[in-house]
Each structure stands twice: as C-alpha cells, then as structure tokens.
Design a protein around this motif. Structure first.
Motif, mmCIF file in Angstrom:
data_model
loop_
_atom_site.group_PDB
_atom_site.id
_atom_site.type_symbol
_atom_site.label_atom_id
_atom_site.label_comp_id
_atom_site.label_asym_id
_atom_site.label_seq_id
_atom_site.Cartn_x
_atom_site.Cartn_y
_atom_site.Cartn_z
ATOM 1 N N ASP A 122 -1.773 3.279 7.072
ATOM 2 C CA ASP A 122 -3.060 2.915 7.668
ATOM 3 C C ASP A 122 -3.784 1.835 6.871
ATOM 4 O O ASP A 122 -4.438 0.970 7.440
ATOM 5 N N ARG A 123 -3.664 1.877 5.558
ATOM 6 C CA ARG A 123 -4.294 0.841 4.725
ATOM 7 C C ARG A 123 -3.635 -0.515 4.948
ATOM 8 O O ARG A 123 -4.298 -1.545 4.972
ATOM 9 N N SER A 146 0.837 -1.197 0.000
ATOM 10 C CA SER A 146 0.000 0.000 0.000
ATOM 11 C C SER A 146 0.873 1.248 0.000
ATOM 12 O O SER A 146 2.008 1.221 0.469
ATOM 13 N N GLU A 171 -0.175 3.750 1.719
ATOM 14 C CA GLU A 171 -0.495 4.344 3.021
ATOM 15 C C GLU A 171 -0.357 3.317 4.137
ATOM 16 O O GLU A 171 -0.856 2.201 4.037
ATOM 17 N N ALA A 214 -4.857 -1.807 8.205
ATOM 18 C CA ALA A 214 -6.233 -2.279 8.055
ATOM 19 C C ALA A 214 -6.254 -3.658 7.404
ATOM 20 O O ALA A 214 -7.058 -4.521 7.785
ATOM 21 N N GLY A 215 -5.363 -3.893 6.454
ATOM 22 C CA GLY A 215 -5.273 -5.198 5.813
ATOM 23 C C GLY A 215 -4.909 -6.291 6.803
ATOM 24 O O GLY A 215 -5.432 -7.409 6.732
#
Length: 85
Positions: free
Chosen positions: A68-69, A64, A66, A72-73
C-alpha cells in the motif's frame, strides 16, 4: 485490407519511452535482487521480500515493506501503477 493494416507500429525509440512520466510498475522483489536495481541501498537481510516501484523505463522510484505504501508513492507522483508478477 485487414484491420491490422491500420495499426501503428512503434519504433524501438517510441517503445523505450512508452508510459514515461505516466506509468510506474509495482513489483514484489527479494532483497537479494535489490543490489543491482537500487544503488547505494544499505544492507538488507537476505530473503526479505519488499515492494519496489519502478518508472516505465526501469528506473527505481521507491522501495517499501508494504504494498500500500508503494502504491501511495505512485499516486503521490501522479503515476498510474501497474503490477508486474
């Protein structure tokens, strides 16, 4: 007898599977390092910094732009993320 005598010593096989299915590591990575780690990845501009999520055994999970992404994954896959510097 010392407290060290009560420790469990991991075998190489146990160590290789430690965290498997429960832990993933998050790492900031340069696009130039990606070629060997993410097979089949399309060309990315040299010098691009991305966030990579790897399984405990080193298998790539996601990439990613980012942080944060990527985190989240890990959460979506029920994995506990740890950061690698």
């Amino acid at each position: 007898m010392t407290s060290l005598d009560h420790r469990h010593v991991l075998t190489q096989a146990e160590l290789a599977h430690l965290g498997e299915g429960t832990v993933a590591y998050l790492r900031e990575i340069d696009s130039d390092e990606l070629k060997g780690k993410f097979p089949g990845l399309p060309e990315i501009a040299s010098g691009t910094t991305l966030w990579a999520l790897f399984a405990a055994n080193g298998q790539p999970i996601l990439l990613s732009d980012e942080r944060d992404r990527a985190l989240a994954g890990a959460m979506e896959n029920d994995l506990t993320p740890v950061a690698i510097h």
